[in-house]
Design a protein around this motif. Sequence first.
Motif, PDB file in Angstrom:
ATOM      1  N   ALA A 139       6.639  -0.856   7.343  1.00 47.48           N
ATOM      2  CA  ALA A 139       7.669   0.185   7.417  1.00 47.48           C
ATOM      3  C   ALA A 139       7.060   1.568   7.260  1.00 47.48           C
ATOM      4  CB  ALA A 139       8.734  -0.049   6.347  1.00 47.48           C
ATOM      5  N   ARG A 140       6.101   1.690   6.348  1.00 46.62           N
ATOM      6  CA  ARG A 140       5.433   2.992   6.165  1.00 46.62           C
ATOM      7  C   ARG A 140       4.639   3.365   7.411  1.00 46.62           C
ATOM      8  NH1 ARG A 140       5.191   5.555   1.043  1.00 46.62           N
ATOM      9  NH2 ARG A 140       3.334   6.765   1.499  1.00 46.62           N
ATOM     10  N   LEU A 141       3.957   2.396   7.980  1.00 45.71           N
ATOM     11  CA  LEU A 141       3.176   2.672   9.189  1.00 45.71           C
ATOM     12  C   LEU A 141       4.087   3.107  10.343  1.00 45.71           C
ATOM     13  CD1 LEU A 141       0.555  -0.218   9.140  1.00 45.71           C
ATOM     14  CD2 LEU A 141       0.118   2.222   8.798  1.00 45.71           C
ATOM     15  N   LEU A 142       5.221   2.413  10.508  1.00 44.44           N
ATOM     16  CA  LEU A 142       6.149   2.757  11.593  1.00 44.44           C
ATOM     17  C   LEU A 142       6.796   4.123  11.391  1.00 44.44           C
ATOM     18  CD1 LEU A 142       7.888  -0.679  12.257  1.00 44.44           C
ATOM     19  CD2 LEU A 142       6.248   0.523  13.723  1.00 44.44           C
ATOM     20  N   SER A 143       7.008   4.519  10.129  1.00 47.67           N
ATOM     21  CA  SER A 143       7.629   5.818   9.870  1.00 47.67           C
ATOM     22  C   SER A 143       6.607   6.955   9.892  1.00 47.67           C
ATOM     23  CB  SER A 143       8.354   5.810   8.526  1.00 47.67           C
ATOM     24  OG  SER A 143       7.418   5.739   7.469  1.00 47.67           O
ATOM     25  N   GLY A 144       5.333   6.606  10.021  1.00 45.69           N
ATOM     26  CA  GLY A 144       4.301   7.631  10.096  1.00 45.69           C
ATOM     27  C   GLY A 144       3.794   8.093   8.738  1.00 45.69           C
ATOM     28  N   GLU A 145       4.272   7.458   7.667  1.00 40.77           N
ATOM     29  CA  GLU A 145       3.800   7.824   6.331  1.00 40.77           C
ATOM     30  C   GLU A 145       2.436   7.179   6.089  1.00 40.77           C
ATOM     31  OE1 GLU A 145       6.753   7.591   3.101  1.00 40.77           O
ATOM     32  OE2 GLU A 145       8.113   6.887   4.678  1.00 40.77           O
ATOM     33  N   PRO A 146       1.565   7.870   5.351  1.00 43.84           N
ATOM     34  CA  PRO A 146       0.237   7.299   5.111  1.00 43.84           C
ATOM     35  C   PRO A 146       0.275   6.175   4.070  1.00 43.84           C
ATOM     36  CG  PRO A 146       0.462   9.361   3.922  1.00 43.84           C
ATOM     37  CD  PRO A 146       1.709   9.195   4.756  1.00 43.84           C
ATOM     38  N   ILE A 147      -0.648   5.257   4.218  1.00 41.21           N
ATOM     39  CA  ILE A 147      -0.836   4.188   3.236  1.00 41.21           C
ATOM     40  C   ILE A 147      -1.997   4.631   2.357  1.00 41.21           C
ATOM     41  CG2 ILE A 147      -1.362   1.745   2.868  1.00 41.21           C
ATOM     42  CD1 ILE A 147       1.163   2.074   4.480  1.00 41.21           C
ATOM     43  N   THR A 148      -1.689   5.136   1.170  1.00 41.59           N
ATOM     44  CA  THR A 148      -2.736   5.601   0.264  1.00 41.59           C
ATOM     45  C   THR A 148      -3.015   4.536  -0.796  1.00 41.59           C
ATOM     46  OG1 THR A 148      -1.152   6.663  -1.205  1.00 41.59           O
ATOM     47  CG2 THR A 148      -2.047   8.012   0.588  1.00 41.59           C
ATOM     48  N   ILE A 149      -4.168   4.641  -1.395  1.00 39.72           N
ATOM     49  CA  ILE A 149      -4.531   3.698  -2.447  1.00 39.72           C
ATOM     50  C   ILE A 149      -3.583   3.840  -3.627  1.00 39.72           C
ATOM     51  CG2 ILE A 149      -6.319   3.116  -4.144  1.00 39.72           C
ATOM     52  CD1 ILE A 149      -8.386   3.684  -1.966  1.00 39.72           C
ATOM     53  N   SER A 150      -3.229   5.082  -3.980  1.00 39.57           N
ATOM     54  CA  SER A 150      -2.326   5.266  -5.116  1.00 39.57           C
ATOM     55  C   SER A 150      -0.943   4.679  -4.819  1.00 39.57           C
ATOM     56  CB  SER A 150      -2.218   6.743  -5.492  1.00 39.57           C
ATOM     57  OG  SER A 150      -1.673   7.483  -4.425  1.00 39.57           O
ATOM     58  N   TRP A 151      -0.457   4.828  -3.584  1.00 40.15           N
ATOM     59  CA  TRP A 151       0.830   4.229  -3.219  1.00 40.15           C
ATOM     60  C   TRP A 151       0.741   2.707  -3.309  1.00 40.15           C
ATOM     61  CZ3 TRP A 151       2.077   0.771   0.664  1.00 40.15           C
ATOM     62  CH2 TRP A 151       3.432   0.481   0.800  1.00 40.15           C
ATOM     63  N   PHE A 152      -0.338   2.138  -2.754  1.00 40.53           N
ATOM     64  CA  PHE A 152      -0.525   0.688  -2.768  1.00 40.53           C
ATOM     65  C   PHE A 152      -0.575   0.163  -4.202  1.00 40.53           C
ATOM     66  CE2 PHE A 152      -3.061  -3.194  -2.667  1.00 40.53           C
ATOM     67  CZ  PHE A 152      -2.371  -3.931  -1.717  1.00 40.53           C
ATOM     68  N   LYS A 153      -1.323   0.872  -5.078  1.00 37.56           N
ATOM     69  CA  LYS A 153      -1.438   0.441  -6.476  1.00 37.56           C
ATOM     70  C   LYS A 153      -0.108   0.526  -7.206  1.00 37.56           C
ATOM     71  CE  LYS A 153      -6.277   1.314  -7.534  1.00 37.56           C
ATOM     72  NZ  LYS A 153      -7.191   2.136  -8.338  1.00 37.56           N
ATOM     73  N   SER A 154       0.677   1.545  -6.913  1.00 37.59           N
ATOM     74  CA  SER A 154       1.934   1.713  -7.655  1.00 37.59           C
ATOM     75  C   SER A 154       3.077   0.883  -7.080  1.00 37.59           C
ATOM     76  CB  SER A 154       2.331   3.186  -7.704  1.00 37.59           C
ATOM     77  OG  SER A 154       2.674   3.647  -6.409  1.00 37.59           O
ATOM     78  N   GLU A 155       3.063   0.620  -5.783  1.00 40.84           N
ATOM     79  CA  GLU A 155       4.182  -0.084  -5.148  1.00 40.84           C
ATOM     80  C   GLU A 155       3.911  -1.561  -4.878  1.00 40.84           C
ATOM     81  OE1 GLU A 155       7.247   1.152  -4.565  1.00 40.84           O
ATOM     82  OE2 GLU A 155       6.554   2.933  -5.620  1.00 40.84           O
ATOM     83  N   CYS A 156       2.720  -1.896  -4.468  1.00 36.18           N
ATOM     84  CA  CYS A 156       2.445  -3.271  -4.031  1.00 36.18           C
ATOM     85  C   CYS A 156       1.785  -4.133  -5.111  1.00 36.18           C
ATOM     86  CB  CYS A 156       1.562  -3.260  -2.789  1.00 36.18           C
ATOM     87  SG  CYS A 156       2.363  -2.488  -1.360  1.00 36.18           S
ATOM     88  N   VAL A 157       0.776  -3.586  -5.767  1.00 36.69           N
ATOM     89  CA  VAL A 157       0.021  -4.395  -6.729  1.00 36.69           C
ATOM     90  C   VAL A 157       0.902  -4.958  -7.840  1.00 36.69           C
ATOM     91  CG1 VAL A 157      -1.835  -4.319  -8.454  1.00 36.69           C
ATOM     92  CG2 VAL A 157      -2.192  -3.323  -6.187  1.00 36.69           C
TER      93      VAL A 157
END
Length: 93
Positions: free
Chosen positions: A50-68
Amino acid sequence: MKIYLLSLGAGILVGIIYAFMHVRSPAPPAIALIGLLGMLIGEQLVPIGARLLSGEPITISWFKSECVPKIMGGPPPDQEDAADPAKNPAQKS
């Protein structure tokens, strides 16, 4: 980390009790646990897509806070550190 060690200790204790009672553990085999991990990882592909389709970047901090935290369980590392008085000297119990 402490909660994981407590969980492991409880599991070992139950395993010892089962051994004395001569019963097999109802726990799933390792292959099932790996499948569950795959499910948790797969669930995170949707927000990433969803982030990729909306054009938002996938950052390490986002991944750590949202996915991990959703994959590993528990709060994000920043919130865990803030709640731990040993790691956050400003917070006194």
